[in-house]
Scaffold this motif. Structure first.
Motif, PDB file in Angstrom:
ATOM      1  N   PRO A  43     -10.884   9.190  -7.668  1.00  0.00           N
ATOM      2  CA  PRO A  43     -11.224  10.594  -6.011  1.00  0.00           C
ATOM      3  C   PRO A  43     -12.380  11.218  -6.981  1.00  0.00           C
ATOM      4  O   PRO A  43     -12.508  11.019  -8.351  1.00  0.00           O
ATOM      5  CB  PRO A  43     -10.585  11.544  -5.897  1.00  0.00           C
ATOM      6  N   GLN A  44     -13.975  11.189  -6.180  1.00  0.00           N
ATOM      7  CA  GLN A  44     -14.915  11.192  -6.745  1.00  0.00           C
ATOM      8  C   GLN A  44     -15.621  12.701  -7.091  1.00  0.00           C
ATOM      9  O   GLN A  44     -15.186  13.934  -6.175  1.00  0.00           O
ATOM     10  CB  GLN A  44     -16.571  10.596  -6.335  1.00  0.00           C
ATOM     11  N   PHE A  45     -15.145  13.576  -7.936  1.00  0.00           N
ATOM     12  CA  PHE A  45     -15.485  14.883  -8.524  1.00  0.00           C
ATOM     13  C   PHE A  45     -16.797  15.905  -8.255  1.00  0.00           C
ATOM     14  O   PHE A  45     -17.541  15.041  -8.753  1.00  0.00           O
ATOM     15  CB  PHE A  45     -14.390  15.823  -9.776  1.00  0.00           C
TER      16      PHE A  45
ATOM     17  N   LYS B  54       6.224  16.534   4.636  1.00  0.00           N
ATOM     18  CA  LYS B  54       5.340  15.444   3.567  1.00  0.00           C
ATOM     19  C   LYS B  54       5.972  14.449   3.899  1.00  0.00           C
ATOM     20  O   LYS B  54       7.126  13.702   3.355  1.00  0.00           O
ATOM     21  CB  LYS B  54       4.391  16.109   2.552  1.00  0.00           C
ATOM     22  N   ARG B  55       5.464  13.294   4.229  1.00  0.00           N
ATOM     23  CA  ARG B  55       5.852  11.366   3.784  1.00  0.00           C
ATOM     24  C   ARG B  55       4.773  11.374   3.302  1.00  0.00           C
ATOM     25  O   ARG B  55       3.870  10.695   3.362  1.00  0.00           O
ATOM     26  CB  ARG B  55       6.238  11.058   5.879  1.00  0.00           C
ATOM     27  N   TYR B  56       6.222   9.721   2.546  1.00  0.00           N
ATOM     28  CA  TYR B  56       5.272   9.458   1.694  1.00  0.00           C
ATOM     29  C   TYR B  56       6.406   7.961   2.062  1.00  0.00           C
ATOM     30  O   TYR B  56       6.830   7.430   1.926  1.00  0.00           O
ATOM     31  CB  TYR B  56       5.821   8.907   0.101  1.00  0.00           C
TER      32      TYR B  56
ATOM     33  N   MET C 272       0.454  -1.029  -0.120  1.00  0.00           N
ATOM     34  CA  MET C 272      -0.158   0.279   0.364  1.00  0.00           C
ATOM     35  C   MET C 272       0.783   1.216   0.100  1.00  0.00           C
ATOM     36  O   MET C 272       1.723   0.848   1.095  1.00  0.00           O
ATOM     37  CB  MET C 272      -0.604  -0.281   1.559  1.00  0.00           C
ATOM     38  N   LEU C 273       0.712   1.877  -1.064  1.00  0.00           N
ATOM     39  CA  LEU C 273       1.219   3.102  -0.751  1.00  0.00           C
ATOM     40  C   LEU C 273       0.415   4.308  -0.726  1.00  0.00           C
ATOM     41  O   LEU C 273      -1.127   4.831  -1.612  1.00  0.00           O
ATOM     42  CB  LEU C 273       1.802   3.313  -2.399  1.00  0.00           C
ATOM     43  N   ASP C 274       0.899   5.531   0.273  1.00  0.00           N
ATOM     44  CA  ASP C 274       0.145   6.355   0.585  1.00  0.00           C
ATOM     45  C   ASP C 274       1.282   7.557   1.514  1.00  0.00           C
ATOM     46  O   ASP C 274       1.632   7.321   1.597  1.00  0.00           O
ATOM     47  CB  ASP C 274      -0.958   5.843   1.319  1.00  0.00           C
ATOM     48  N   THR C 275       0.473   8.900   1.182  1.00  0.00           N
ATOM     49  CA  THR C 275       0.484   9.656   1.999  1.00  0.00           C
ATOM     50  C   THR C 275       0.502  10.019   3.975  1.00  0.00           C
ATOM     51  O   THR C 275      -0.082   9.022   4.428  1.00  0.00           O
ATOM     52  CB  THR C 275       0.683  11.334   2.023  1.00  0.00           C
TER      53      THR C 275
ATOM     54  N   GLY D 161      -6.180   8.167  -3.255  1.00  0.00           N
ATOM     55  CA  GLY D 161      -6.818   9.003  -4.489  1.00  0.00           C
ATOM     56  C   GLY D 161      -5.307  10.354  -5.140  1.00  0.00           C
ATOM     57  O   GLY D 161      -5.226  10.589  -6.188  1.00  0.00           O
ATOM     58  N   ASN D 162      -4.826  11.049  -4.217  1.00  0.00           N
ATOM     59  CA  ASN D 162      -3.116  11.116  -4.504  1.00  0.00           C
ATOM     60  C   ASN D 162      -2.120  11.583  -5.078  1.00  0.00           C
ATOM     61  O   ASN D 162      -1.132  11.693  -6.289  1.00  0.00           O
ATOM     62  CB  ASN D 162      -2.842  12.281  -3.751  1.00  0.00           C
TER      63      ASN D 162
END
Length: 129
Positions: free
Chosen positions: A123-125, A39-41, A9-12, A100-101
């Motif tokens: 992400p839903q816009f 910011k950490r990834y 899993m990849l996220d911030t 989503g980012n």
């Protein structure tokens, strides 16, 4: 040498879960709400809960300095980051879940070229009506 399982899993801003008695089987990916700070990834193994790669980006409140070019930075910020974080699992057929980012078509296609499969939260816009 650590080899992650079939799913990562990849996220911030991955945060450590302190109360192991209430911890679910998956890692916790908390949102980073503050506009300043680093910011950490992170990318971690979905089965063993081991974070196996971390990249830190200096926040807006850091002094301006000459930054050295990161690997794959010529391909854009998101694509370069995704490629740097997943490089150890290229050509292994593993799956990466991304937030989503990281939903960039170029980044997802670049991973598919390297035999890394992606599941991303799109992400839903809001509709402009």
């Amino acid at each position: 040498k650590f080899l992650p399982s079939w799913i990562s899993m990849l996220d911030t801003s991955v945060m450590e879960w302190h109360d192991q008695s209430t911890c679910p089987a998956w890692m916790v990916f908390a949102k980073q709400e503050q506009p300043f700070g680093n910011k950490r990834y992170c990318i971690g193994c979905g089965e063993s809960k081991i974070i196996w790669r971390v990249e830190m980006e200096e926040g807006k409140d850091q002094p301006i300095q000459a930054k050295e070019a990161l690997e794959f930075s010529d391909q854009g910020k998101i694509i370069g980051l995704v490629q740097r974080m997943t490089k150890p699992i290229w050509y292994t057929g593993r799956v990466v879940l991304m937030g989503g980012n990281f939903c960039d078509v170029g980044g997802i296609l670049s991973l598919l070229d390297k035999c890394v499969f992606v599941s991303a939260l799109v992400p839903q816009f809001a509709k402009n009506t």
